[in-house]
Design an enzyme around this catalytic site. Structure first.
Site, PDB file in Angstrom:
ATOM      1  N   HIS A   1      91.583 104.946  99.187  1.00  0.00           N
ATOM      2  CA  HIS A   1      92.194 106.281  99.246  1.00  0.00           C
ATOM      3  C   HIS A   1      92.047 106.767 100.682  1.00  0.00           C
ATOM      4  O   HIS A   1      90.973 106.653 101.280  1.00  0.00           O
ATOM      5  CB  HIS A   1      91.490 107.223  98.271  1.00  0.00           C
TER       6      HIS A   1
ATOM      7  N   CYS B   1      91.864 113.216  94.276  1.00  0.00           N
ATOM      8  CA  CYS B   1      91.987 112.008  95.115  1.00  0.00           C
ATOM      9  C   CYS B   1      91.820 110.713  94.318  1.00  0.00           C
ATOM     10  O   CYS B   1      92.291 109.653  94.738  1.00  0.00           O
ATOM     11  CB  CYS B   1      90.967 112.044  96.244  1.00  0.00           C
TER      12      CYS B   1
ATOM     13  N   ASN C   1      95.787 112.990 104.521  1.00  0.00           N
ATOM     14  CA  ASN C   1      95.275 112.700 103.176  1.00  0.00           C
ATOM     15  C   ASN C   1      96.268 113.271 102.160  1.00  0.00           C
ATOM     16  O   ASN C   1      96.426 114.488 102.076  1.00  0.00           O
ATOM     17  CB  ASN C   1      93.889 113.346 103.038  1.00  0.00           C
TER      18      ASN C   1
HETATM   19  N1  COA Z   1      89.587 121.948 114.714  1.00  0.00           N
HETATM   20  C1  COA Z   1      88.612 122.302 115.545  1.00  0.00           C
HETATM   21  N2  COA Z   1      87.367 122.625 115.150  1.00  0.00           N
HETATM   22  C2  COA Z   1      87.125 122.600 113.834  1.00  0.00           C
HETATM   23  C3  COA Z   1      88.110 122.233 112.882  1.00  0.00           C
HETATM   24  C4  COA Z   1      89.386 121.909 113.376  1.00  0.00           C
HETATM   25  N3  COA Z   1      90.407 121.548 112.581  1.00  0.00           N
HETATM   26  N4  COA Z   1      87.583 122.287 111.655  1.00  0.00           N
HETATM   27  C5  COA Z   1      86.308 122.662 111.796  1.00  0.00           C
HETATM   28  N5  COA Z   1      86.030 122.861 113.117  1.00  0.00           N
HETATM   29  C6  COA Z   1      84.764 123.267 113.741  1.00  0.00           C
HETATM   30  C7  COA Z   1      83.848 123.990 112.773  1.00  0.00           C
HETATM   31  O1  COA Z   1      84.159 125.361 112.713  1.00  0.00           O
HETATM   32  C8  COA Z   1      82.497 123.733 113.415  1.00  0.00           C
HETATM   33  O2  COA Z   1      82.324 124.616 114.464  1.00  0.00           O
HETATM   34  P1  COA Z   1      80.868 125.241 114.781  1.00  0.00           P
HETATM   35  O3  COA Z   1      79.984 124.051 115.098  1.00  0.00           O
HETATM   36  O4  COA Z   1      81.117 126.133 115.932  1.00  0.00           O
HETATM   37  O5  COA Z   1      80.445 125.945 113.535  1.00  0.00           O
HETATM   38  C9  COA Z   1      82.645 122.334 114.016  1.00  0.00           C
HETATM   39  O6  COA Z   1      84.046 122.104 114.115  1.00  0.00           O
HETATM   40  C10 COA Z   1      82.024 121.251 113.157  1.00  0.00           C
HETATM   41  O7  COA Z   1      82.444 121.435 111.802  1.00  0.00           O
HETATM   42  P2  COA Z   1      82.009 120.468 110.667  1.00  0.00           P
HETATM   43  O8  COA Z   1      82.628 120.936 109.392  1.00  0.00           O
HETATM   44  O9  COA Z   1      80.531 120.289 110.729  1.00  0.00           O
HETATM   45  O10 COA Z   1      82.728 119.132 111.177  1.00  0.00           O
HETATM   46  P3  COA Z   1      82.540 117.676 110.650  1.00  0.00           P
HETATM   47  O11 COA Z   1      82.057 116.832 111.742  1.00  0.00           O
HETATM   48  O12 COA Z   1      81.818 117.623 109.358  1.00  0.00           O
HETATM   49  O13 COA Z   1      84.047 117.262 110.361  1.00  0.00           O
HETATM   50  C11 COA Z   1      85.490 116.945 108.487  1.00  0.00           C
HETATM   51  C12 COA Z   1      84.768 117.955 109.371  1.00  0.00           C
HETATM   52  C13 COA Z   1      86.188 117.751 107.408  1.00  0.00           C
HETATM   53  C14 COA Z   1      86.507 116.194 109.315  1.00  0.00           C
HETATM   54  C15 COA Z   1      84.483 115.965 107.892  1.00  0.00           C
HETATM   55  O14 COA Z   1      83.379 116.633 107.353  1.00  0.00           O
HETATM   56  C16 COA Z   1      85.081 115.100 106.853  1.00  0.00           C
HETATM   57  O15 COA Z   1      85.933 114.294 107.157  1.00  0.00           O
HETATM   58  N6  COA Z   1      84.648 115.204 105.583  1.00  0.00           N
HETATM   59  C17 COA Z   1      85.186 114.452 104.487  1.00  0.00           C
HETATM   60  C18 COA Z   1      86.536 114.977 104.188  1.00  0.00           C
HETATM   61  C19 COA Z   1      87.247 114.220 103.133  1.00  0.00           C
HETATM   62  O16 COA Z   1      87.264 113.042 103.155  1.00  0.00           O
HETATM   63  N7  COA Z   1      87.847 114.954 102.241  1.00  0.00           N
HETATM   64  C20 COA Z   1      88.661 114.431 101.228  1.00  0.00           C
HETATM   65  C21 COA Z   1      87.841 113.790 100.190  1.00  0.00           C
HETATM   66  S1  COA Z   1      88.818 112.925  99.171  1.00  0.00           S
END
Ligand code: COA
Length: 335
Positions: free
Chosen positions: A262, A114, A292
């Site tokens: 980004h 990224c 992304n």
């Molecule tokens: N649709 C529905 N549910 C989903 C899902 C999706 N696409 N992806 C994950 N879940 C579920 C998980 O299984 C989890 O379920 P559970 O509580 O029953 O175990 C729940 O949603 C919460 O998951 P979690 O990973 O804790 O969600 P979050 O609030 O952290 O959101 C991201 C996930 C990835 C959106 C978030 O962490 C994020 O944006 N992180 C940074 C990502 C990023 O910027 N990456 C690139 C870096 S350059």
């Protein structure tokens, strides 16, 4: 010592639009979940057999070269940033040299995910400032969709990423008050595996064993992301590296005309916007439409912002990125 500037910009995204609703047909997810957590409404996916990472990069590069007002043979050097190359080796830099049919100039591949585009323009900036090259072509391109786990198992990662390419021509600038003022790069390899794609690396296995195993359940072939850990680190590092760049140039957040972050996650951009007290007009986001696109996200966003007249002569433009590695960086530009 010369100065360097972004002389031309271009982007290309594949036509095929994949909405959140489309994803909900192949995995257990919903438009509501994706929009609430990431801001993403849709992204582009290459239809198999059409584009590659290189072909998208070449299309973006042709536009950037034309807008820079130079001939392709005026390019002195190529830098290509991607995490999704066409081949394991050689990297796509040489493929751009071949496909653009330009002279046998050097081609360098950047593996900084990224942060790839910020790292790449930082390298280009040094070459131009030192006088070694006059025009450096920088490309960021990603074809994520062919490598994502499009089942419920992969939903935490697969809904976020999209395909596309952006390019910039970095050229010599005689006016010392204009152009790329400084770039700032960092890494913290301690967290390398928190956002990674482990296979088919040569780290732990012989390739013959990989072929023999041929295990479709082997998740190491899909990207892994510790989402919340990445999020927490991203908001801190984005803020730090923007501040570092401003301070280096004796500038304050109030001097920023436009921040092009980004496009990791709309919630990350909004956090940074609030921290620096910037208005909606001062932060450019297009993750809603493209997801992304990793190394391509900044050049796509910068090109769109420029096309929409949001990047004007004399503006202070700040680019900032964070991602796998972890790596992060910023560029402070007087347009
Ligand atoms: N649709 C529905 N549910 C989903 C899902 C999706 N696409 N992806 C994950 N879940 C579920 C998980 O299984 C989890 O379920 P559970 O509580 O029953 O175990 C729940 O949603 C919460 O998951 P979690 O990973 O804790 O969600 P979050 O609030 O952290 O959101 C991201 C996930 C990835 C959106 C978030 O962490 C994020 O944006 N992180 C940074 C990502 C990023 O910027 N990456 C690139 C870096 S350059």
């Amino acid at each position: 010592m010369y100065n360097s500037k972004i002389a031309g910009l271009g982007y290309y995204v594949p036509e095929n639009v994949v909405t959140n609703h489309d994803l909900s047909k192949v995995m257990d997810t919903s438009d509501e979940w994706i929009q609430e957590r990431t801001g993403i409404k849709e992204r582009r996916h290459v239809i198999k057999g059409t584009d590659t990472t290189t072909s998208m990069g070449v299309k973006a590069a042709k536009i950037a070269i034309e807008r820079a007002g130079i001939d392709k043979n005026d390019i002195d050097f190529i830098i290509f940033a991607t995490l999704s190359p066409d081949y394991y080796f050689p990297g796509p830099g040489v493929l751009v040299q071949r496909d653009l049919e330009i002279d046998t100039v050097g081609a360098l591949d950047v593996r900084n995910q990224c942060s790839g585009f910020v790292y790449a323009i930082s390298v280009a900036d040094q070459y131009v400032k030192s006088g070694m090259y006059q025009n450096v072509l920088v490309v960021g391109s990603e074809l994520h969709s062919h490598g994502l786990d499009m089942t419920t198992r992969g939903r935490g990662v697969s809904v976020i990423f999209g395909d596309g390419a952006g390019a910039a021509v970095i050229s010599r600038e005689e006016d010392s008050t204009k152009g790329i003022l400084s770039t700032h790069l960092h890494s913290e390899g301690q967290h390398a595996e928190e956002l990674s794609l482990i296979a088919p690396g040569m780290g732990k296995r012989w390739v013959l064993d990989i072929l023999k195993d041929n295990d479709p359940e082997d998740e190491s072939y899909f990207p892994y992301m510790n989402g919340q850990f990445v999020f927490k680190n991203a908001v801190v590092r984005f803020s730090e590296v923007i501040m570092e760049g401003l301070q280096k140039n004796k500038l304050a957040p109030t001097d920023i005309d436009i921040l092009i972050p980004h496009q990791a996650n709309l919630r990350i951009s909004q956090f940074v916007q609030k921290k620096f007290g910037l208005s909606d007009d001062q932060v450019y986001n297009n993750i809603m439409s493209y997801g992304n696109t990793t190394a391509a996200s900044i050049p796509i966003a910068l090109t769109e912002a420029w096309e929409e007249g949001k990047v004007k002569e004399g503006d202070l433009v700040v680019l900032a990125a964070f991602g796998s590695g972890f790596t992060w960086g910023s560029a402070i530009i007087r347009w």
